[in-house]
Design an enzyme around this catalytic site. Sequence first.
Site, PDB file in Angstrom:
ATOM      1  N   ASP A   1      -4.569  -5.977  -7.958  1.00  0.00           N
ATOM      2  CA  ASP A   1      -4.764  -5.442  -6.785  1.00  0.00           C
ATOM      3  C   ASP A   1      -5.116  -4.050  -6.823  1.00  0.00           C
ATOM      4  OD1 ASP A   1      -4.964  -5.260  -4.052  1.00  0.00           O
ATOM      5  OD2 ASP A   1      -2.979  -5.967  -3.613  1.00  0.00           O
TER       6      ASP A   1
ATOM      7  N   HIS B   1       0.680  -1.072  -0.023  1.00  0.00           N
ATOM      8  CA  HIS B   1      -0.105   0.045   0.208  1.00  0.00           C
ATOM      9  C   HIS B   1       0.920   1.367   0.048  1.00  0.00           C
ATOM     10  CE1 HIS B   1      -3.017  -2.897   1.714  1.00  0.00           C
ATOM     11  NE2 HIS B   1      -3.891  -2.040   1.000  1.00  0.00           N
TER      12      HIS B   1
END
Length: 488
Positions: free
Chosen positions: A256, A184
């Site tokens: 993702d 992230h």
Amino acid sequence: MPHDPTLERLANATLLVPFESLQAPRWILDGLADGISGVCLFHNNLESPEQVTALNASLCEATDTPLISLDEEGGDVTRIGQARGSDYPGNAALGAVDDTDLTRATLRALGVQLSGMGFNLDLAPSVDVNVADDNPVIGTRSFGSDAELVARHAAASVQGLQEAGVAACAKHFPGHGATSQDSHHTLPVVEADADLLRRRELLPFRAAIDAGVRSILTAHIELPGLGGEGPATLNRALLNDLLRKEMGFTGVVVSDAMDMRGVSGEIGIPEASVLAVAAGCDLLCLGRFVYADQVAQVRSALVQAVREGRLSGERLEEAAERNARLRDWVKESAETKATAEVTETVGLTGARRATRVDGDVPPLDNPYVVEVDAPAGIAVGEVPWGLAPWFRDTVRLSPEADEPAAVLAAAADRDLVVVVRDAHRYPSTQEFVSALLSARPKAVVVEMGLPIWRPDCGAYVSTYGAAHVNGLSAAELLGSAGALKATQ
């Protein structure tokens, strides 16, 4: 740029988009009618089962069988259990039990519940082999550190979900379990040779493919041992030569979230989306906050890339065709899916079987329960955890801001229970708990993450997860009258 409805519709077919509200805004409904493949729901879209069911029904009115997805792994990563925690134990707990029939039944029950609410694509299971103790993003989301164990539970999870008519999505290809950084925030690099990666990381994905998994989600990680540079999401050799040709996967490759810094931090979401589709991603999960204006930018970038020759029209058509086949599958499976009644017992049964005790838990009379706070990862979010629902005198403390001496004074002569979550990752937590145990060596420690750091204490309870049912299982074991009454 001249308007090209056909090309724009093809670009739309690669998109799995979020939105900002409890009801579908007009731009979502119009987008679905204009070819957007589906949506991904997050906490901000979910208020109650009734609201979610009505929302998903409205999405289906906009187009025929849109993909309606979410990240619902059970355990720590839950969307439908955001209010109190999940009713299903997570992968670490299921891996600790190591009963593939239980795993299959648990994921089937979860799938039946999701299907009943209108979902048809679950971005689960996580089939990463968690070999890095300090992994900040996987941890209890993994079935374990043994590749063969993870592989057999990957297959069972896929079978369970898909028996309920919900397409499974094995993640995070080629494997996020050996990382010590969070994609992230950055681009993690896995330094392992090809032989090890094939024996370890790839084994669960092979098992998922053999089990008929309908989709696989990519990782924003770099694996030099498997060839190429940059994140796997943008690596054609990994997505085509390895996943498609060598491993034989014919389903949908899902990215993702494209707003993660590991993939788009340096180049932006639109450009990263172009590169992902060119590399072999069929469906772009855009992320949590990528709304109408940015979705339009991604669509425009894809169209422009085709016009410039950077992305072939054939690649867009291929992606659109795969996504259409997935939508056909969920439509057909809705007619033959498992319709067994969802019982609350399967999740609690799994949580109970996973709970371990080292030492002897004494009869606890009105215990003082101290929860040592731990930050929630981005994938987990702010979901309640701990033992507070079952013990009246429970306090949540910060290991950096609060003093052990104050805890000891408040506990006085009462039994002390200390609850931690992944204590092995936080030195401040270890110091705080050690200070408590130096004065109260017979205290009970409950670890609701991975049981790696094990202090000397009266009894050490491992739940292998922080879902609601994991907490309830521990509360039962500690003799909470409320927990015992709730499960009678």
